[in-house]
Design a protein around this motif. Structure first.
Motif, PDB file in Angstrom:
ATOM      1  N   PHE A 107       0.827  -1.207   0.000  1.00 17.13           N
ATOM      2  CA  PHE A 107       0.000   0.000   0.000  1.00 17.13           C
ATOM      3  C   PHE A 107       0.861   1.256   0.000  1.00 17.13           C
ATOM      4  CE2 PHE A 107      -2.599   3.259   2.156  1.00 17.13           C
ATOM      5  CZ  PHE A 107      -3.725   3.243   1.336  1.00 17.13           C
ATOM      6  N   GLU A 108       1.985   1.195   0.718  1.00 12.41           N
ATOM      7  CA  GLU A 108       2.898   2.334   0.798  1.00 12.41           C
ATOM      8  C   GLU A 108       4.155   2.080  -0.031  1.00 12.41           C
ATOM      9  OE1 GLU A 108       1.807   4.905   1.983  1.00 12.41           O
ATOM     10  OE2 GLU A 108       0.475   4.525   3.670  1.00 12.41           O
ATOM     11  N   ALA A 109       4.059   1.261  -1.081  1.00 10.90           N
ATOM     12  CA  ALA A 109       5.221   0.917  -1.907  1.00 10.90           C
ATOM     13  C   ALA A 109       5.886   2.170  -2.463  1.00 10.90           C
ATOM     14  CB  ALA A 109       4.790   0.007  -3.053  1.00 10.90           C
ATOM     15  N   GLY A 110       7.186   2.268  -2.269  1.00 10.01           N
ATOM     16  CA  GLY A 110       7.936   3.411  -2.768  1.00 10.01           C
ATOM     17  C   GLY A 110       7.877   4.632  -1.876  1.00 10.01           C
ATOM     18  N   LEU A 111       7.235   4.499  -0.689  1.00  9.50           N
ATOM     19  CA  LEU A 111       7.123   5.660   0.202  1.00  9.50           C
ATOM     20  C   LEU A 111       8.480   6.097   0.720  1.00  9.50           C
ATOM     21  CD1 LEU A 111       5.414   7.687   1.803  1.00  9.50           C
ATOM     22  CD2 LEU A 111       5.208   5.972   3.612  1.00  9.50           C
ATOM     23  N   TYR A 112       9.286   5.102   1.121  1.00  9.93           N
ATOM     24  CA  TYR A 112      10.616   5.436   1.644  1.00  9.93           C
ATOM     25  C   TYR A 112      11.676   4.808   0.758  1.00  9.93           C
ATOM     26  CZ  TYR A 112      14.691   5.630   4.661  1.00  9.93           C
ATOM     27  OH  TYR A 112      15.933   5.878   5.142  1.00  9.93           O
ATOM     28  N   PRO A 113      12.664   5.566   0.308  1.00 10.87           N
ATOM     29  CA  PRO A 113      12.825   7.007   0.557  1.00 10.87           C
ATOM     30  C   PRO A 113      12.196   7.896  -0.514  1.00 10.87           C
ATOM     31  CG  PRO A 113      14.795   6.177  -0.469  1.00 10.87           C
ATOM     32  CD  PRO A 113      13.854   5.003  -0.369  1.00 10.87           C
ATOM     33  N   TRP A 114      11.961   7.312  -1.730  1.00  8.74           N
ATOM     34  CA  TRP A 114      11.636   8.163  -2.872  1.00  8.74           C
ATOM     35  C   TRP A 114      10.253   8.792  -2.784  1.00  8.74           C
ATOM     36  CZ3 TRP A 114      16.199   8.869  -4.149  1.00  8.74           C
ATOM     37  CH2 TRP A 114      17.116   7.840  -4.194  1.00  8.74           C
ATOM     38  N   GLY A 115       9.269   8.066  -2.294  1.00  8.01           N
ATOM     39  CA  GLY A 115       7.932   8.630  -2.199  1.00  8.01           C
ATOM     40  C   GLY A 115       7.873   9.792  -1.222  1.00  8.01           C
ATOM     41  N   ALA A 116       8.448   9.586  -0.030  1.00  6.17           N
ATOM     42  CA  ALA A 116       8.454  10.645   0.980  1.00  6.17           C
ATOM     43  C   ALA A 116       9.261  11.850   0.499  1.00  6.17           C
ATOM     44  CB  ALA A 116       9.035  10.106   2.288  1.00  6.17           C
ATOM     45  N   LEU A 167      10.932  11.069  -9.395  1.00  6.36           N
ATOM     46  CA  LEU A 167       9.852  10.321 -10.035  1.00  6.36           C
ATOM     47  C   LEU A 167      10.414   9.164 -10.868  1.00  6.36           C
ATOM     48  CD1 LEU A 167       6.793  10.243 -10.332  1.00  6.36           C
ATOM     49  CD2 LEU A 167       7.026  11.605 -12.419  1.00  6.36           C
ATOM     50  N   LEU A 168      11.606   9.360 -11.419  1.00  7.89           N
ATOM     51  CA  LEU A 168      12.266   8.278 -12.141  1.00  7.89           C
ATOM     52  C   LEU A 168      12.476   7.079 -11.221  1.00  7.89           C
ATOM     53  CD1 LEU A 168      13.947   7.188 -14.604  1.00  7.89           C
ATOM     54  CD2 LEU A 168      15.927   8.230 -13.498  1.00  7.89           C
ATOM     55  N   ALA A 169      12.983   7.347 -10.016  1.00  8.88           N
ATOM     56  CA  ALA A 169      13.201   6.274  -9.044  1.00  8.88           C
ATOM     57  C   ALA A 169      11.876   5.621  -8.659  1.00  8.88           C
ATOM     58  CB  ALA A 169      13.898   6.830  -7.800  1.00  8.88           C
ATOM     59  N   ARG A 170      10.824   6.444  -8.488  1.00 11.16           N
ATOM     60  CA  ARG A 170       9.498   5.916  -8.149  1.00 11.16           C
ATOM     61  C   ARG A 170       8.985   4.978  -9.236  1.00 11.16           C
ATOM     62  NH1 ARG A 170       5.505   8.566  -6.084  1.00 11.16           N
ATOM     63  NH2 ARG A 170       4.385   6.726  -6.803  1.00 11.16           N
ATOM     64  N   THR A 171       9.170   5.399 -10.496  1.00 10.06           N
ATOM     65  CA  THR A 171       8.717   4.579 -11.620  1.00 10.06           C
ATOM     66  C   THR A 171       9.426   3.235 -11.632  1.00 10.06           C
ATOM     67  OG1 THR A 171       8.280   6.562 -12.948  1.00 10.06           O
ATOM     68  CG2 THR A 171       8.478   4.486 -14.140  1.00 10.06           C
ATOM     69  N   ARG A 172      10.733   3.266 -11.368  1.00  7.38           N
ATOM     70  CA  ARG A 172      11.498   2.026 -11.372  1.00  7.38           C
ATOM     71  C   ARG A 172      11.089   1.130 -10.197  1.00  7.38           C
ATOM     72  NH1 ARG A 172      16.034   2.735 -14.735  1.00  7.38           N
ATOM     73  NH2 ARG A 172      15.321   4.142 -16.394  1.00  7.38           N
ATOM     74  N   VAL A 173      10.751   1.726  -9.055  1.00  8.52           N
ATOM     75  CA  VAL A 173      10.292   0.940  -7.900  1.00  8.52           C
ATOM     76  C   VAL A 173       8.980   0.231  -8.241  1.00  8.52           C
ATOM     77  CG1 VAL A 173       9.364   1.092  -5.553  1.00  8.52           C
ATOM     78  CG2 VAL A 173      11.462   2.305  -6.133  1.00  8.52           C
ATOM     79  N   ASN A 174       8.035   0.979  -8.837  1.00 10.82           N
ATOM     80  CA  ASN A 174       6.754   0.383  -9.224  1.00 10.82           C
ATOM     81  C   ASN A 174       6.940  -0.743 -10.234  1.00 10.82           C
ATOM     82  OD1 ASN A 174       5.468   2.228  -7.606  1.00 10.82           O
ATOM     83  ND2 ASN A 174       4.985   3.647  -9.267  1.00 10.82           N
ATOM     84  N   GLN A 175       7.854  -0.524 -11.174  1.00  6.77           N
ATOM     85  CA  GLN A 175       8.137  -1.520 -12.195  1.00  6.77           C
ATOM     86  C   GLN A 175       8.677  -2.800 -11.553  1.00  6.77           C
ATOM     87  OE1 GLN A 175      10.790  -0.049 -15.158  1.00  6.77           O
ATOM     88  NE2 GLN A 175      10.569  -1.818 -16.505  1.00  6.77           N
ATOM     89  N   SER A 176       9.611  -2.619 -10.624  1.00  9.75           N
ATOM     90  CA  SER A 176      10.192  -3.770  -9.926  1.00  9.75           C
ATOM     91  C   SER A 176       9.140  -4.508  -9.103  1.00  9.75           C
ATOM     92  CB  SER A 176      11.331  -3.295  -9.017  1.00  9.75           C
ATOM     93  OG  SER A 176      11.800  -4.329  -8.199  1.00  9.75           O
ATOM     94  N   LEU A 177       8.254  -3.744  -8.460  1.00  7.97           N
ATOM     95  CA  LEU A 177       7.204  -4.333  -7.625  1.00  7.97           C
ATOM     96  C   LEU A 177       6.266  -5.217  -8.445  1.00  7.97           C
ATOM     97  CD1 LEU A 177       5.708  -4.408  -4.856  1.00  7.97           C
ATOM     98  CD2 LEU A 177       4.410  -2.423  -5.652  1.00  7.97           C
ATOM     99  N   THR A 178       5.814  -4.690  -9.591  1.00  6.05           N
ATOM    100  CA  THR A 178       4.894  -5.441 -10.437  1.00  6.05           C
ATOM    101  C   THR A 178       5.554  -6.685 -11.017  1.00  6.05           C
ATOM    102  OG1 THR A 178       3.755  -3.390 -11.047  1.00  6.05           O
ATOM    103  CG2 THR A 178       3.371  -5.301 -12.454  1.00  6.05           C
ATOM    104  N   GLU A 179       6.806  -6.555 -11.452  1.00  4.95           N
ATOM    105  CA  GLU A 179       7.520  -7.687 -12.043  1.00  4.95           C
ATOM    106  C   GLU A 179       7.761  -8.793 -11.016  1.00  4.95           C
ATOM    107  OE1 GLU A 179      10.971  -5.821 -13.622  1.00  4.95           O
ATOM    108  OE2 GLU A 179       9.956  -5.105 -15.446  1.00  4.95           O
ATOM    109  N   ARG A 180       8.089  -8.411  -9.793  1.00  4.31           N
ATOM    110  CA  ARG A 180       8.333  -9.414  -8.745  1.00  4.31           C
ATOM    111  C   ARG A 180       7.030 -10.071  -8.313  1.00  4.31           C
ATOM    112  NH1 ARG A 180       9.858  -7.085  -4.328  1.00  4.31           N
ATOM    113  NH2 ARG A 180       9.873  -4.931  -5.059  1.00  4.31           N
ATOM    114  N   ALA A 181       5.933  -9.285  -8.295  1.00  2.82           N
ATOM    115  CA  ALA A 181       4.638  -9.857  -7.936  1.00  2.82           C
ATOM    116  C   ALA A 181       4.183 -10.860  -8.996  1.00  2.82           C
ATOM    117  CB  ALA A 181       3.594  -8.746  -7.782  1.00  2.82           C
TER     118      ALA A 181
END
Length: 341
Positions: A107-116, A167-181
Motif C-alpha cells: 500500500f505504501e510501496a515506494g514511500l521510503y525514501p523516494w515517495g516521501a 519520479l524516475l526512481a518511483r517509476t522504477r520501484v513500481n516496475q520492480s514491484l509489479t515484475e516481482r509480484a
C-alpha cells in the motif's frame, strides 16, 4: 530720481530672491516626494500596496507536510495504481490486488525514501515558489486573478525540475514491484521492500550513467507547468460560478473551497493527458533497454489511441485528492497556525 531707482532695484532683488526660494523649495519638495515614493511599498495599477500575503518558507513546509499526509492516506496507492495501469495496461483489480498482496508495504510501496522525498519536494517547491511568484506578479502589475494563474504555471515548472529524478526512481520501484509480484517473488517484509526501494536509483546510475537522472526532465517541466497552471485556471473559474450563484457578499464555505479544489484538480487531467501518459513509458524505457521514442511508438502500436486514456479514472481521482490537500488543506493549516501566532 535716485530714490526711485533705489526702490526699483530693491524690489527686483526681492522678487528674484523670492523666485529663487520658490524654485529651491519646489525642488526640495520634489526630491522628498521621490524619496517617499521609493520607500513606499510597490503598488499595482489600482494603487493598492503589494505585500506578501503568506510567508514563502512557512507555506513551503506546511504544503510539504500536507502532501506527505495526502500520500500516506491513499494518494500514493492511487498514484502507483495509475502509473502501473499506464505502463502495463493491466486491469485495475489485477494491479491493485498485486500491490495489496504485500500488505502495508504494498500500500505504501515506494514511500521510503523516494515517495516521501518526492512528496516533500513537491510540497516545498510548490508552496514556496507559488507564494513568491504571486508576489512578484503583483509587483509587475498583474491583478490577483492573473497573478494567481501565472504563478501556478511558474511554480509547476520549477517543481518539474526537482521532481524528475525522484519520479524516475518511483517509476522504477513500481516496475520492480509489479515484475516481482508477477514472478511470485513477493516479500511482505516492510524492511525488505524499503531496502529494494533504496537500491533502485543507485542501480540505475551504475547501469546507465548519471545522465539517467535527466531522463524525461524537459517533458516533466512542461507537464508540471501545465498541470498546476490549468488547475488554478479551473479553480478560479469554478469559484466565479459558485459566487455568481450565491447572494452578493457571500463568503465561500470550507466545503465549497474543498470541493472547488478537488474538481479543479480533477478537470486539469484532461489538459495534460498525452504528456502524462508518456511520462512513465519514457522513464521506464531505459530500464527495458530501449529508447524513449521507440518505447512510445511500441506502446501506440500495441494499444492504439486508447493508450492516451489509460489510467484516466485513477488519475482524475488522485489529482483531485492531491490538489485538495496541496491547496485547500495547506491554506487551512496556514491560517490556523497564523491565528495562534
Amino acid at each position: 530720481t535716485r530714490l526711485l531707482l533705489m526702490v526699483y532695484v530693491s524690489s527686483c532683488e526681492i522678487r528674484w530672491t523670492t523666485s529663487e526660494f520658490q524654485v529651491v523649495s519646489q525642488f526640495q519638495e520634489s526630491s522628498f516626494s521621490n524619496e517617499k515614493m521609493a520607500a513606499a511599498p510597490a503598488t499595482t495599477a489600482d494603487q493598492a500596496p503589494v505585500t506578501r500575503q503568506q510567508l514563502p518558507f512557512k507555506k513551503a513546509f506546511i504544503t510539504g507536510f500536507c502532501v506527505l499526509g495526502e500520500m500516506t492516506t491513499g494518494g500514493l496507492f492511487m498514484e502507483n495504481v495509475k502509473m502501473e495501469k499506464q505502463r502495463t495496461g493491466l486491469s485495475y483489480p489485477r494491479i491493485a490486488s498485486g500491490i495489496l498482496k504485500q500488505g502495508v508495504s504494498g500500500f505504501e510501496a515506494g514511500l521510503y525514501p523516494w515517495g516521501a522525498l518526492l512528496g516533500m519536494v513537491k510540497g516545498l517547491v510548490l508552496g514556496g515558489s507559488k507564494v513568491e511568484l504571486f508576489y512578484w506578479g503583483r509587483r509587475a502589475g498583474l491583478n490577483k486573478e492573473k497573478a494567481d494563474i501565472a504563478s501556478g504555471f511558474g511554480a509547476g515548472a520549477v517543481q518539474g525540475v526537482f521532481m524528475s529524478p525522484i519520479l524516475l526512481a518511483r517509476t522504477r520501484v513500481n516496475q520492480s514491484l509489479t515484475e516481482r509480484a508477477a514472478a511470485g517473488k513477493v516479500d511482505t517484509s516492510f524492511v525488505a521492500e524499503m531496502r529494494v526501494s533504496q537500491q533502485v536509483l543507485s542501480s540505475a546510475i551504475r547501469q546507465e550513467g548519471w545522465g539517467v537522472l535527466t531522463t524525461g526532465m524537459s517533458t516533466m517541466v512542461v507537464k508540471r507547468a501545465l498541470d498546476w497552471g490549468s488547475r488554478f485556471v479551473f479553480i478560479g473559474e469554478i469559484k466565479k460560478q459558485v459566487m455568481a450563484a450565491r447572494p452578493a457578499g457571500h463568503v465561500m464555505t470550507d466545503w465549497e473551497k474543498l470541493s472547488t479544489s478537488f474538481v479543479g484538480g480533477g478537470l486539469s487531467v484532461f489538459v495534460t493527458i498525452p504528456i502524462d501518459r508518456c511520462m512513465p513509458v519514457i522513464q521506464a524505457a531505459s530500464a527495458g533497454g530501449g529508447g524513449a521514442l521507440a518505447a512510445i511508438r511500441a506502446k501506440f502500436a500495441q494499444e492504439g489511441v486508447r493508450t492516451l486514456f489509460s489510467g484516466l479514472l485513477m488519475r482524475v481521482c488522485h489529482t483531485g485528492y492531491h490538489t485538495a490537500w496541496a491547496v485547500f488543506v495547506a491554506d487551512k493549516v496556514y491560517g490556523h497556525l497564523s491565528k495562534k501566532e
